[in-house]
Enzyme design. Structure first.
Site, PDB file in Angstrom:
ATOM      1  N   GLY A 143      23.550 145.726   7.654  1.00  0.00           N
ATOM      2  CA  GLY A 143      24.155 145.724   6.554  1.00  0.00           C
ATOM      3  C   GLY A 143      24.043 145.006   5.172  1.00  0.00           C
ATOM      4  O   GLY A 143      24.891 145.121   4.494  1.00  0.00           O
TER       5      GLY A 143
ATOM      6  N   ASN B  86      15.694 136.227   1.091  1.00  0.00           N
ATOM      7  CA  ASN B  86      15.571 137.382   2.046  1.00  0.00           C
ATOM      8  C   ASN B  86      15.214 138.525   1.173  1.00  0.00           C
ATOM      9  O   ASN B  86      15.631 139.648   0.089  1.00  0.00           O
ATOM     10  CB  ASN B  86      17.039 137.757   2.233  1.00  0.00           C
ATOM     11  CG  ASN B  86      17.331 139.171   3.400  1.00  0.00           C
ATOM     12  OD1 ASN B  86      15.976 139.848   3.605  1.00  0.00           O
ATOM     13  ND2 ASN B  86      17.744 139.505   4.875  1.00  0.00           N
TER      14      ASN B  86
ATOM     15  N   CYS C 299      15.680 142.602   4.248  1.00  0.00           N
ATOM     16  CA  CYS C 299      15.854 142.902   4.781  1.00  0.00           C
ATOM     17  C   CYS C 299      15.446 144.885   4.745  1.00  0.00           C
ATOM     18  O   CYS C 299      15.904 144.966   3.838  1.00  0.00           O
ATOM     19  CB  CYS C 299      17.996 143.193   4.349  1.00  0.00           C
ATOM     20  SG  CYS C 299      18.286 143.619   5.577  1.00  0.00           S
TER      21      CYS C 299
ATOM     22  N   ILE D 113       9.456 136.477  10.908  1.00  0.00           N
ATOM     23  CA  ILE D 113       9.684 137.014  10.482  1.00  0.00           C
ATOM     24  C   ILE D 113      11.148 138.014  10.486  1.00  0.00           C
ATOM     25  O   ILE D 113      11.866 137.380  11.639  1.00  0.00           O
ATOM     26  CB  ILE D 113       8.265 138.441  11.815  1.00  0.00           C
ATOM     27  CG1 ILE D 113       9.079 139.171  12.915  1.00  0.00           C
ATOM     28  CG2 ILE D 113       7.292 137.963  11.379  1.00  0.00           C
ATOM     29  CD1 ILE D 113       8.540 140.193  13.605  1.00  0.00           C
ATOM     30  N   ASN D 114      11.102 138.373   9.453  1.00  0.00           N
ATOM     31  CA  ASN D 114      12.602 139.287   9.742  1.00  0.00           C
ATOM     32  C   ASN D 114      12.328 140.903  10.517  1.00  0.00           C
ATOM     33  O   ASN D 114      11.222 140.636  11.153  1.00  0.00           O
ATOM     34  CB  ASN D 114      13.075 139.677   8.182  1.00  0.00           C
ATOM     35  CG  ASN D 114      14.799 139.765   7.702  1.00  0.00           C
ATOM     36  OD1 ASN D 114      15.238 140.665   8.813  1.00  0.00           O
ATOM     37  ND2 ASN D 114      15.414 139.761   6.672  1.00  0.00           N
TER      38      ASN D 114
ATOM     39  N   GLY E 129      12.262 137.028  18.145  1.00  0.00           N
ATOM     40  CA  GLY E 129      12.095 136.710  20.117  1.00  0.00           C
ATOM     41  C   GLY E 129      11.958 135.720  20.634  1.00  0.00           C
ATOM     42  O   GLY E 129      11.917 135.771  21.805  1.00  0.00           O
TER      43      GLY E 129
HETATM   44  C1  LIG Z   1      22.194 140.965  13.315  1.00  0.00           C
HETATM   45  C2  LIG Z   1      21.582 140.963  12.812  1.00  0.00           C
HETATM   46  C3  LIG Z   1      21.414 140.541  11.315  1.00  0.00           C
HETATM   47  C4  LIG Z   1      20.762 140.044  10.653  1.00  0.00           C
HETATM   48  N1  LIG Z   1      21.313 139.968   9.734  1.00  0.00           N
HETATM   49  C5  LIG Z   1      19.551 139.133   8.500  1.00  0.00           C
HETATM   50  C6  LIG Z   1      20.447 138.356   7.297  1.00  0.00           C
HETATM   51  O1  LIG Z   1      21.270 138.813   6.831  1.00  0.00           O
HETATM   52  N2  LIG Z   1      19.485 137.786   6.799  1.00  0.00           N
HETATM   53  C7  LIG Z   1      18.483 137.857   7.104  1.00  0.00           C
HETATM   54  O2  LIG Z   1      17.122 137.321   6.636  1.00  0.00           O
HETATM   55  N3  LIG Z   1      17.840 137.926   8.740  1.00  0.00           N
HETATM   56  C8  LIG Z   1      18.441 139.026   8.574  1.00  0.00           C
HETATM   57  N4  LIG Z   1      18.516 139.031  10.710  1.00  0.00           N
HETATM   58  C9  LIG Z   1      16.690 138.557  11.071  1.00  0.00           C
HETATM   59  C10 LIG Z   1      17.383 137.476  11.816  1.00  0.00           C
HETATM   60  O3  LIG Z   1      17.143 136.452  10.435  1.00  0.00           O
HETATM   61  C11 LIG Z   1      15.077 136.862  12.323  1.00  0.00           C
HETATM   62  O4  LIG Z   1      14.657 137.748  11.275  1.00  0.00           O
HETATM   63  C12 LIG Z   1      15.262 138.132  13.640  1.00  0.00           C
HETATM   64  O5  LIG Z   1      16.649 138.786  13.917  1.00  0.00           O
HETATM   65  C13 LIG Z   1      14.056 137.930  14.558  1.00  0.00           C
HETATM   66  O6  LIG Z   1      14.068 137.061  14.899  1.00  0.00           O
HETATM   67  P1  LIG Z   1      15.345 136.836  16.554  1.00  0.00           P
HETATM   68  O7  LIG Z   1      14.690 137.470  17.081  1.00  0.00           O
HETATM   69  O8  LIG Z   1      15.001 135.637  16.954  1.00  0.00           O
HETATM   70  O9  LIG Z   1      16.830 137.536  16.317  1.00  0.00           O
HETATM   71  C14 LIG Z   1      19.328 139.944  11.543  1.00  0.00           C
HETATM   72  C15 LIG Z   1      18.887 139.817  12.945  1.00  0.00           C
HETATM   73  C16 LIG Z   1      20.217 140.207  13.228  1.00  0.00           C
HETATM   74  C17 LIG Z   1      19.662 140.830  14.622  1.00  0.00           C
END
Ligand SMILES: Cc1cc2nc3c(=O)[nH]c(=O)nc-3n(C[C@H](O)[C@H](O)[C@H](O)COP(=O)(O)O)c2cc1C
Ligand SMILES: Cc1cc2nc3c(=O)[nH]c(=O)nc-3n(C[C@H](O)[C@H](O)[C@H](O)COP(=O)(O)OP(=O)(O)OC[C@H]3O[C@@H](n4cnc5c(N)ncnc54)[C@H](O)[C@@H]3O)c2cc1C
Ligand SMILES: Cc1cc2nc3c(=O)[nH]c(=O)nc-3n(C[C@H](O)[C@H](O)[C@H](O)COP(=O)(O)OP(=O)(O)OC[C@H]3O[C@@H](n4cnc5c(N)ncnc54)[C@H](O)[C@@H]3O)c2cc1C
Ligand SMILES: Cc1cc2nc3c(=O)[nH]c(=O)nc-3n(C[C@H](O)[C@H](O)[C@H](O)COP(=O)(O)O)c2cc1C
Ligand code: FES
Ligand code: FES
Lengths: 258, 301, 301, 258
Positions: free
Chosen positions: C71, C125, C128, C189-190, C242
């Site tokens: 959050g 962003n 979120c 992707i987010n 991922g």
């Molecule tokens: C714990 C956590 C916090 C995250 N916080 C943000 C954030 O503050 N802003 C944002 O754009 N994405 C945030 N994300 C999303 C990641 O930047 C990313 O888009 C998403 O996790 C997919 O990539 P991944 O599978 O390599 O983690 C967050 C992801 C995780 C797991």
């Protein structure tokens, strides 16, 4: 139908090629040449789907069967590390196997790479037939089970792409040369698609009975999901049939290769 | 212990149903276990005319899941009625006919044919990501779902289930459209559009380039959607997406599902449906539930 | 071998970037490896005022993935400029400020502040899933994305990246809206909205009930979206979702990504970014790529 | 910072409770009481995240450290099956540990269940202090490391919820009774939240220095992801601080329990 087989031995046949002997009464007693087992390589999510592997032979009295495989990815790597006594979750025997020859018939098997494995079982179960085996490998280091094929066949021709063992060139060359002089009653083939296409075409042209064993990525392995299909002629049309259940062995003249 | 579930008049002996497209018409799995044990069977997606389906490869393994691109290969609704219903009817389990159309007329024609057939429910598949026309096009908008559902409702004499696609911004809008247009029940989720590339050949793994993701990987997305939808509509919800065991099934029921469907997990464990039913019983015993329907929505927030 | 990547003028020494929210402001991982090695760092999502974030638990493990509901806990954009940029600037790597707002004005104000700060790019962003106001509300419609992007474009002097949400019906519409409204690049992707329930306590695992799914489980969905988006827009695409190793990174690049971000996998393997860079080099060697940018879109269809 | 530790022994302490001795020079030489290691329980996807486990003690000369844990789910089950010689991927030591007492101070540790483990290390490292230990368990079968605590503490009171060992009832009862007569210089507590809250409240009321070791689900374990937070007072306000890095040990008076 879902059986825990137990590893009796794990033998390395060549670099990245292994033979596993597994104990399972049901599989060893019900299998036929051309059939396969579908194996959960490890518990859990790392190799999620089962992996199909042909049955190489069975040993009725000992309730065992063999599989031979090449390490390709995660699943086969895990299988290659199994040890005596390990349990393996296998479903099988699955699929429709080869049509066995009649006594006195002349047969040829033409196999390439891992495609040779189901053919050994076929040869061993074709007692009373005259048997010629044509096996192709990429190179000499990958030639496996040569002794077994020698024993199971009346005639054995091995070729390698790089000529490091046997004849040089594709296995289809000696086979087509053979067809110039001989007319076998049945031809069976398994291996890479280009090889199988050549064999199938040659047999179809000559009206020789030919069966091909097809390969495709599988889901259920039992015929329920329609994932593992190949094109099969149906009168003037064609349909996708299931390799896991309607095959893996099909009549060469029915198959439309992609 | 009461395992029965009543879905808009459709009585299931237990809440575990085989998911469409993963169970064929039941023949293959009947060699593994007694189909009488199942709450129901949703058959392979049917179309009006037979369909050949997509070119292989049709499956790719992905982390904790699979992509499929079968593309609704099926013998057509007429052959289903003729060749498959007689076999399925030998078993005392609910038969759900899953149907997909290119046009609203297709859906209606199938609903008419199936209304006269000996089945228990019709599941409108407006969510197959593997075909180019119709289907998911309808399922991607509330208007599309309304159009198909209300048209089918008029001719459908069976329990009408609308199967929702997760490939939408707001699944609750889709569920509400289905409810408003006369659906007796919604089922969700169908597969999520995905893709895998073989980096050595540099080609898509699937013959159809893209495919639908299912299996454990999608479970948290599916649970969230079932939770949202069951708060948004009054009709019962059938939950699915990545269920592999009784714990997963209970998770969907707590989130609001009245019954569950299991698909992909059966490829790995052909007994998953039966084991799930047994496991739900154990959960009920341990947690003091007399009726399985009391688990539905019993989430504490 | 040329590993550099040029994203709308922003020059990365290699295509591997730490994903926002998983890398803090770089301090912690700097104890594991030399941050100079990274292509870039997208910092923890910033808001105008400091934010406390959501109640714990904020994470749940799911099959091949995690749900998070942090959050947007962060010290606010002012504290970032004051306390974190000086530390980050010690390293020769691109600094991307990830920002999230409740209102268009929030986004613009932050873009102004950050345009005067010593950073390289701003990542909007609008995706979120873990905050109630703003953010994903903008990211769920093309109009919302247009509104935020065009307003920010007017005041933003840095490379402008718009980070897209996968929780939409058609991701290409969102990407096109961002492009049309002046984005230099899109990243995707987010996380995908999901939920997990503890069946013993019968409660949601996360304090915030729902959370965002990331990790290997989402990879096929992310690859598909990157593939679709990179065909739909002309601006560069940063792919993520991922990625756990170089093979995964290459998969995204083949699908059309110019660079990749890695997040969740770093929780398991803190060296994942470095190992991915090395692995990409090996892939290039094996497959005869001289320039890493030649991998982008080199899918054979 | 990411180390392969090697299993030296795996000892079952009680039903579902195990002690692992692991060899790692860096972890064993750098650890302090209250710190933890973050363990990848198995390769691959089955337990995807690392699991945090407190360091129970170190054996400097042998380059080993111990952890003790209860089997809760998949990850701890896998750990319980490790065998001598197995490699374990551990990151550590992590977190901020306990403030060690001065020589001559009187300290109390109050632990419940798996919360007792970091307290043993603290006792063993608090040479020269007078040490009272209050340990609570659900029942006698779960009482572990009694001998070690007996040796490490000057006074040991054990209670169980069902009275099957030691005093019957919550461990806070004998501890609060103790506080009626004694005023320790420092109190340290780790265990279930309700227990820690009682201990913290009692100490805060009396102005006794008290540290609590907090538990929360973790992501990165190193402070980067802000996943593992608890509420900490900041003047008139509060903020979420990271248990993995700002803790797991916090001053009791600062913590706002949920
Ligand atoms: C714990 C956590 C916090 C995250 N916080 C943000 C954030 O503050 N802003 C944002 O754009 N994405 C945030 N994300 C999303 C990641 O930047 C990313 O888009 C998403 O996790 C997919 O990539 P991944 O599978 O390599 O983690 C967050 C992801 C995780 C797991
Ligand atoms: C009927 C049949 C019989 C077979 N018999 C043998 C045999 O006797 N010996 C042998 O070495 N191999 C055999 N194969 C091929 C074998 O199934 C694959 O090599 C194996 O599945 C690769 O798994 P992996 O995890 O090592 O590779 P990965 O590439 O990691 O596998 C990923 C996914 O793709 C599937 N897959 C990959 N390659 C193939 C393939 N060639 N065919 C089918 N699915 C594939 C896997 O099953 C898995 O779902 C047979 C295949 C079929 C269909
Ligand atoms: C700083 C710290 C020190 C700890 N020290 C010890 C110890 O010395 N001995 C011991 O037995 N246990 C200890 N725990 C608890 C231990 O981390 C959990 O029991 C363990 O993570 C459970 O993993 P699992 O796979 O068996 O359970 P699952 O329930 O399968 O785990 C699922 C997920 O939830 C997380 N999780 C579940 N329970 C907890 C929990 N109580 N705390 C944090 N995460 C949890 C897991 O890490 C995992 O991510 C400690 C926890 C923390 C935060
Ligand atoms: C191979 C395969 C074929 C499918 N075919 C259909 C179909 O014909 N009709 C349909 O509505 N859903 C179809 N689905 C979707 C499933 O019914 C189910 O919605 C989805 O797979 C999620 O559940 P699961 O994770 O338990 O498999 C198919 C899924 C798979 C894997
Ligand atoms: S793999 Fe399911 S039908 Fe062949
Ligand atoms: S677990 Fe990532 S900050 Fe604590």
């Amino acid at each position: 139908m879902n059986f825990n087989a137990v590893v009796v031995k794990n033998e390395k046949l060549a670099e990245n090629i292994y033979l596993l002997r597994l104990k399972s009464e049901k599989i060893s007693h019900n299998a036929a040449p051309g059939q396969f087992v579908n194996i959960k390589c490890c518990d859990g999510l790392d190799t999620y789907l089962r992996r199909p592997v042909s049955i190489l032979r069975t040993h009725g009295p000992e309730n065992t069967f063999d599989i031979a495989f090449m390490v390709r990815g995660k699943g086969t790597r895990i299988l290659s590390c199994l040890k005596e006594g390990d349990a393996v979750d296998c479903i099988g025997p699955l699929g429709r196997g080869f049509t066995l020859p009649e006594k006195g018939e002349r047969i040829c098997v033409v196999g390439g790479g891992i495609g040779i494995f189901p053919l050994l079982y076929l040869l061993e179960k074709s007692a009373g037939a005259y048997k010629a085996a044509f096996l192709g490998f990429r190179s000499g280091g990958l030639v496996v089970l040569g002794k077994d094929f020698e024993k199971a066949a009346d005639q054995l021709i091995i070729s390698t792409d790089d000529g490091s063992f046997g004849e040089k060139g594709p296995v289809t060359t000696p086979f087509l040369k053979y067809l110039e002089k001989e007319r076998p009653d049945r031809v069976y083939t398994c291996g890479p698609a280009p090889m199988m296409i050549k064999v199938a075409d040659a047999c179809n042209e000559r009206g020789i009975f030919c069966e091909v064993s097809m390969e495709q990525r599988m889901g259920c392995g039992i015929g329920a999901c329609l994932v593992c299909v190949c094109r099969i002629k149906h009168n003037d049309d064609w349909a996708y049939e299931r390799i896991c259940r309607d095959g893996p062995v099909f009549r060469a003249e029915e198959v439309i290769f992609e | 212990m009461d395992l029965t579930v009543n879905i808009a008049g459709l009585k299931l002996k237990n809440p575990v149903i085989a998911a469409s497209g993963t169970f064929g018409f039941g023949r293959e799995f009947s060699e593994f276990f007694d189909l009488n044990l199942l709450g129901g069977i949703s058959v392979k997606g049917l179309t009006l005319a037979p369909r050949k389906g997509n070119p292989p490869p049709r499956i790719a393994e992905t982390p904790a899941g699979i992509l499929n691109s079968v593309g609704l290969q099926n013998p057509g609704v007429h052959a289903f009625v003729r060749d498959e219903i007689p076999f399925l009817r030998k078993f005392d389990t609910c038969i759900i006919a899953n149907v997909a159309g290119n046009t609203v007329e297709d859906y209606c024609r199938m609903a008419e044919i199936l209304s006269d057939a000996d089945i228990d429910a019709i599941e409108l598949n407006v969510s197959c990501p593997n075909v180019k026309e119709g289907c998911l096009i309808f399922g991607s908008t509330a208007e599309g779902i309304s159009k198909v559902t209300s048209a089918v409702r008029k001719v459908c004499k069976k329990t009408l289930i609308v199967k929702l696609s997760p490939n939408v911004t707001d699944i609750t809008e889709m569920a509400k459209a289905a409810e408003y247009s006369g659906a007796d029940c919604v089922s969700l989720i169908n597969t999520i559009l995905g893709m895998a590339i073989d980096i050595n050949s540099r080609r898509p793994v699937l013959g159809n380039v893209v495919g639908g993701l299912s299996g454990p990987a999608v479970k948290p997305i599916a649970v969230r959607m079932v939770y949202q939808v069951s708060k948004a509509v009054k009709i019962p919800v059938i939950g699915m997406g990545g269920i592999s065991n009784a714990d997963d099934a209970v998770e969907f029921m707590l989130a609001g599902a009245s019954a569950v469907m299991i698909g992909t997990a059966g490829f790995v464990n052909p007994y998953v449906w039966i084991e799930t039913i047994e496991g739900i019983k154990q959960y009920m015993e341990k947690h003091g539930f007399q009726k399985v329907s009391d688990i539905t929505g019993a989430l504490i927030e």
